[in-house]
Structure formats: structure tokens, C-alpha cells
Design a protein around this motif. Structure first.
Motif, PDB file in Angstrom:
ATOM      1  N   PHE A   1       0.863  -1.175   0.000  1.00  0.00           N
ATOM      2  CA  PHE A   1       0.000   0.000   0.000  1.00  0.00           C
ATOM      3  C   PHE A   1       0.900   1.226   0.000  1.00  0.00           C
ATOM      4  CE2 PHE A   1      -2.728   3.238   1.975  1.00  0.00           C
ATOM      5  CZ  PHE A   1      -3.848   3.121   1.157  1.00  0.00           C
ATOM      6  N   TRP A   2       0.777   2.048  -1.029  1.00  0.00           N
ATOM      7  CA  TRP A   2       1.640   3.221  -1.178  1.00  0.00           C
ATOM      8  C   TRP A   2       0.853   4.339  -1.847  1.00  0.00           C
ATOM      9  CZ3 TRP A   2       5.711   5.672   0.379  1.00  0.00           C
ATOM     10  CH2 TRP A   2       6.344   6.610  -0.420  1.00  0.00           C
ATOM     11  N   GLN A   3       0.924   5.513  -1.286  1.00  0.00           N
ATOM     12  CA  GLN A   3       0.266   6.701  -1.812  1.00  0.00           C
ATOM     13  C   GLN A   3      -1.207   6.435  -2.146  1.00  0.00           C
ATOM     14  OE1 GLN A   3       2.899   7.995  -4.997  1.00  0.00           O
ATOM     15  NE2 GLN A   3       4.058   9.258  -3.548  1.00  0.00           N
ATOM     16  N   ASP A   4      -1.908   5.953  -1.150  1.00  0.00           N
ATOM     17  CA  ASP A   4      -3.357   5.747  -1.205  1.00  0.00           C
ATOM     18  C   ASP A   4      -3.830   4.690  -2.198  1.00  0.00           C
ATOM     19  OD1 ASP A   4      -3.768   7.707   0.774  1.00  0.00           O
ATOM     20  OD2 ASP A   4      -3.708   9.297  -0.733  1.00  0.00           O
ATOM     21  N   SER A   5      -2.947   3.799  -2.600  1.00  0.00           N
ATOM     22  CA  SER A   5      -3.398   2.705  -3.466  1.00  0.00           C
ATOM     23  C   SER A   5      -2.552   1.461  -3.222  1.00  0.00           C
ATOM     24  CB  SER A   5      -3.344   3.110  -4.939  1.00  0.00           C
ATOM     25  OG  SER A   5      -2.023   3.320  -5.350  1.00  0.00           O
ATOM     26  N   PHE A   6      -3.122   0.334  -3.588  1.00  0.00           N
ATOM     27  CA  PHE A   6      -2.400  -0.924  -3.470  1.00  0.00           C
ATOM     28  C   PHE A   6      -1.557  -1.137  -4.715  1.00  0.00           C
ATOM     29  CE2 PHE A   6      -5.862  -1.495  -0.497  1.00  0.00           C
ATOM     30  CZ  PHE A   6      -5.190  -2.014   0.597  1.00  0.00           C
ATOM     31  N   ARG A   7      -0.373  -1.694  -4.531  1.00  0.00           N
ATOM     32  CA  ARG A   7       0.570  -1.908  -5.627  1.00  0.00           C
ATOM     33  C   ARG A   7       0.904  -3.385  -5.748  1.00  0.00           C
ATOM     34  NH1 ARG A   7       2.648   3.386  -6.875  1.00  0.00           N
ATOM     35  NH2 ARG A   7       1.051   4.724  -5.967  1.00  0.00           N
ATOM     36  N   ASP A   8       0.972  -3.835  -6.994  1.00  0.00           N
ATOM     37  CA  ASP A   8       1.371  -5.209  -7.274  1.00  0.00           C
ATOM     38  C   ASP A   8       2.886  -5.344  -7.156  1.00  0.00           C
ATOM     39  OD1 ASP A   8      -1.292  -5.703  -7.851  1.00  0.00           O
ATOM     40  OD2 ASP A   8      -1.021  -5.566 -10.014  1.00  0.00           O
ATOM     41  N   SER A   9       3.337  -6.577  -7.114  1.00  0.00           N
ATOM     42  CA  SER A   9       4.763  -6.859  -6.969  1.00  0.00           C
ATOM     43  C   SER A   9       5.126  -8.090  -7.788  1.00  0.00           C
ATOM     44  CB  SER A   9       5.066  -7.102  -5.492  1.00  0.00           C
ATOM     45  OG  SER A   9       6.354  -7.615  -5.303  1.00  0.00           O
ATOM     46  N   ALA A  10       6.279  -8.049  -8.416  1.00  0.00           N
ATOM     47  CA  ALA A  10       6.823  -9.215  -9.112  1.00  0.00           C
ATOM     48  C   ALA A  10       8.178  -9.537  -8.487  1.00  0.00           C
ATOM     49  CB  ALA A  10       6.985  -8.946 -10.602  1.00  0.00           C
ATOM     50  N   VAL A  11       8.376 -10.815  -8.184  1.00  0.00           N
ATOM     51  CA  VAL A  11       9.634 -11.245  -7.567  1.00  0.00           C
ATOM     52  C   VAL A  11      10.410 -12.071  -8.580  1.00  0.00           C
ATOM     53  CG1 VAL A  11      10.701 -12.576  -5.711  1.00  0.00           C
ATOM     54  CG2 VAL A  11       8.659 -11.193  -5.246  1.00  0.00           C
ATOM     55  N   PHE A  12      11.644 -11.639  -8.819  1.00  0.00           N
ATOM     56  CA  PHE A  12      12.570 -12.337  -9.704  1.00  0.00           C
ATOM     57  C   PHE A  12      13.655 -12.952  -8.837  1.00  0.00           C
ATOM     58  CE2 PHE A  12      10.385  -9.539 -12.450  1.00  0.00           C
ATOM     59  CZ  PHE A  12      10.506 -10.018 -13.740  1.00  0.00           C
ATOM     60  N   SER A  13      14.182 -14.092  -9.258  1.00  0.00           N
ATOM     61  CA  SER A  13      15.190 -14.770  -8.451  1.00  0.00           C
ATOM     62  C   SER A  13      16.239 -15.417  -9.343  1.00  0.00           C
ATOM     63  CB  SER A  13      14.512 -15.835  -7.584  1.00  0.00           C
ATOM     64  OG  SER A  13      15.440 -16.426  -6.716  1.00  0.00           O
ATOM     65  N   LEU A  14      17.436 -15.527  -8.799  1.00  0.00           N
ATOM     66  CA  LEU A  14      18.538 -16.198  -9.480  1.00  0.00           C
ATOM     67  C   LEU A  14      19.244 -17.099  -8.472  1.00  0.00           C
ATOM     68  CD1 LEU A  14      20.427 -16.564 -11.957  1.00  0.00           C
ATOM     69  CD2 LEU A  14      21.728 -14.603 -11.098  1.00  0.00           C
ATOM     70  N   LEU A  15      19.389 -18.370  -8.829  1.00  0.00           N
ATOM     71  CA  LEU A  15      20.106 -19.323  -7.987  1.00  0.00           C
ATOM     72  C   LEU A  15      21.595 -19.313  -8.338  1.00  0.00           C
ATOM     73  CD1 LEU A  15      17.703 -22.382  -8.168  1.00  0.00           C
ATOM     74  CD2 LEU A  15      17.924 -20.719  -6.303  1.00  0.00           C
ATOM     75  N   ARG A  16      22.417 -19.583  -7.359  1.00  0.00           N
ATOM     76  CA  ARG A  16      23.862 -19.662  -7.593  1.00  0.00           C
ATOM     77  C   ARG A  16      24.181 -20.691  -8.682  1.00  0.00           C
ATOM     78  NH1 ARG A  16      27.706 -21.692  -2.921  1.00  0.00           N
ATOM     79  NH2 ARG A  16      25.830 -21.008  -1.882  1.00  0.00           N
ATOM     80  N   SER A  17      23.511 -21.826  -8.658  1.00  0.00           N
ATOM     81  CA  SER A  17      23.784 -22.877  -9.655  1.00  0.00           C
ATOM     82  C   SER A  17      23.460 -22.399 -11.074  1.00  0.00           C
ATOM     83  CB  SER A  17      23.010 -24.144  -9.324  1.00  0.00           C
ATOM     84  OG  SER A  17      21.623 -23.884  -9.263  1.00  0.00           O
ATOM     85  N   ASP A  18      22.419 -21.594 -11.228  1.00  0.00           N
ATOM     86  CA  ASP A  18      22.087 -21.044 -12.550  1.00  0.00           C
ATOM     87  C   ASP A  18      23.060 -19.956 -12.948  1.00  0.00           C
ATOM     88  OD1 ASP A  18      19.932 -22.778 -12.781  1.00  0.00           O
ATOM     89  OD2 ASP A  18      18.508 -21.336 -11.950  1.00  0.00           O
ATOM     90  N   TRP A  19      23.517 -19.152 -11.969  1.00  0.00           N
ATOM     91  CA  TRP A  19      24.480 -18.086 -12.240  1.00  0.00           C
ATOM     92  C   TRP A  19      25.811 -18.679 -12.689  1.00  0.00           C
ATOM     93  CZ3 TRP A  19      29.006 -16.890  -9.351  1.00  0.00           C
ATOM     94  CH2 TRP A  19      29.631 -15.688  -9.727  1.00  0.00           C
ATOM     95  N   LYS A  20      26.240 -19.768 -12.061  1.00  0.00           N
ATOM     96  CA  LYS A  20      27.504 -20.394 -12.421  1.00  0.00           C
ATOM     97  C   LYS A  20      27.500 -20.926 -13.860  1.00  0.00           C
ATOM     98  CE  LYS A  20      29.428 -21.909  -8.037  1.00  0.00           C
ATOM     99  NZ  LYS A  20      29.817 -23.065  -7.235  1.00  0.00           N
ATOM    100  N   GLN A  21      26.329 -21.304 -14.347  1.00  0.00           N
ATOM    101  CA  GLN A  21      26.230 -21.857 -15.683  1.00  0.00           C
ATOM    102  C   GLN A  21      26.304 -20.805 -16.770  1.00  0.00           C
ATOM    103  OE1 GLN A  21      22.675 -24.242 -15.766  1.00  0.00           O
ATOM    104  NE2 GLN A  21      23.367 -25.548 -14.101  1.00  0.00           N
ATOM    105  N   LYS A  22      26.146 -19.529 -16.407  1.00  0.00           N
ATOM    106  CA  LYS A  22      26.184 -18.449 -17.401  1.00  0.00           C
ATOM    107  C   LYS A  22      27.574 -18.267 -17.967  1.00  0.00           C
ATOM    108  CE  LYS A  22      23.801 -14.899 -17.605  1.00  0.00           C
ATOM    109  NZ  LYS A  22      23.424 -13.570 -17.561  1.00  0.00           N
TER     110      LYS A  22
END
Length: 187
Positions: free
Chosen positions: A166-187
Motif C-alpha cells: 500500500f503506497w500513496q493511497d493505493s495498493f501496488r502489485d509486486s513481481a519477484v525475480f530470483s537467481l540461484l547460484r547454480s544457474d548463475w555459475k552456468q552463465k
């Protein structure tokens, strides 16, 4: 358990960037960003009205650092030591080896690959030094530029929360992004 010790302060370096501690002499540049509606458009924090509004922010960075609860790097152009943004690791879940990533950049430096460069060196620190297993970023889902930069750096969208904040008189959506160490190592 996540290893968190920021003493001495870890300075990170890339080809173009120096990531160092944010200091009071950065207040003018920090004010420029925190008062810019474009920069702050997706960040649920009030716009700064004066340099005095950003001094407590720097003090909070110092407090989080001293308690090992978060680290906020000033993103600087290496050749000039010019402060152009911030990147942070915070909201640690030490028992789960997890940290959250946050960032913003002066609009003059958008679309130049600078944030990707800063994210990559920060991820290296999180995964190799802190031994994090995962790093997440919680963004406004309408911030398509942030979603793209996260995806380009290996993050995957894991969650979408309707009306999470809830921010500035309204509700806000959220998206969560994630990166695992095992996936990062493969890059």
C-alpha cells in the motif's frame, strides 16, 4: 548460514565502474536521483525535496552496514569516481542463504549497460563471497526496463503478488525475480 561481514567495506571494480561506500559528499548526486520522478517512478519512497532529505538515507546505509544487515554501494564511473547510482544487497534471510537486490541509476546513464555491469559484479560478490544460494529482486511489474535487465542477467520471474503493498493511497502489485547460484555459475 549466509556469511555477512562488511568490514572492511568491499570495494568492487569492473571495466568502467567502481562500487564503493556511499558517503556524505555524494549527497548532491543522490538528491538528483531521489528527486527525479523518472528514477523514483517505481520506487515506493517519497521524492526528496532537498539535500537534507537524503542525508538520513546515507545514515541508514551506514547503520545497515554496521549491523551487517545490508550493504549499499555507490555506483561510480571509475575514471571520475562520479556517483551515478546505488546497488544494494539487503533483507537477508541468513538461515536460507538468500539476499535481496535493489538498484537505481541516474537517468543520464540509462541504456548504456551500466546497471548490468553493476549487477554482475554484485552477484559475484553475493554468490562467491557471501555464499548466497539465491538472490531475489522485488519490483513493480509495470517496470518493464527493470524486468528486462533482471532477465538479461539470468533472473527468472518466480512470483506475482496482487496488491502486495500500500503506497500513496493505493495498493501496488509486486513481481519477484530470483537467481540461484547454480544457474548463475552456468552463465
Amino acid at each position: 548460514m549466509l556469511k555477512v561481514n562488511f568490514d572492511p567495506f568491499p570495494v568492487l571494480v569492473t571495466d568502467r565502474l567502481l562500487l564503493r561506500r556511499t558517503v556524505v559528499s555524494d549527497a548532491e548526486r543522490l538528491f538528483q536521483m531521489r528527486s527525479d520522478k523518472r528514477v523514483m517512478q517505481y520506487i515506493m519512497r517519497p521524492l526528496a525535496a532537498s539535500i537534507e532529505d537524503v542525508l538520513p538515507i546515507i545514515a541508514i546505509f551506514d547503520e545497515l552496514l554496521a549491523s551487517n544487515e545490508g550493504i549499499h554501494w555507490a555506483i561510480c564511473l571509475k575514471e571520475e569516481n562520479l556517483f551515478i547510482g546505488n546497488i544494494s544487497l539487503f533483507r537477508f534471510k541468513k538461515e536460507h542463504f538468500r539476499a535481496e537486490l535493489g538498484y537505481y541509476l541516474h537517468s543520464e546513464y540509462w541504456n548504456k549497460g551500466i546497471m548490468s555491469e553493476a549487477i554482475q559484479v554484485t552477484l559475484k560478490y553475493a554468490f562467491e563471497t557471501m555464499k548466497a544460494n539465491s538472490v531475489e529482486a522485488d519490483i513493480n511489474p509495470t517496470n518493464l526496463a527493470s524486468a528486462k535487465i533482471l532477465e538479461r542477467n539470468g533472473f527468472e520471474r518466480e512470483a506475482f503478488f496482487k496488491e502486495r503493498y500500500f503506497w500513496q493511497d493505493s495498493f501496488r502489485d509486486s513481481a519477484v525475480f530470483s537467481l540461484l547460484r547454480s544457474d548463475w555459475k552456468q552463465k
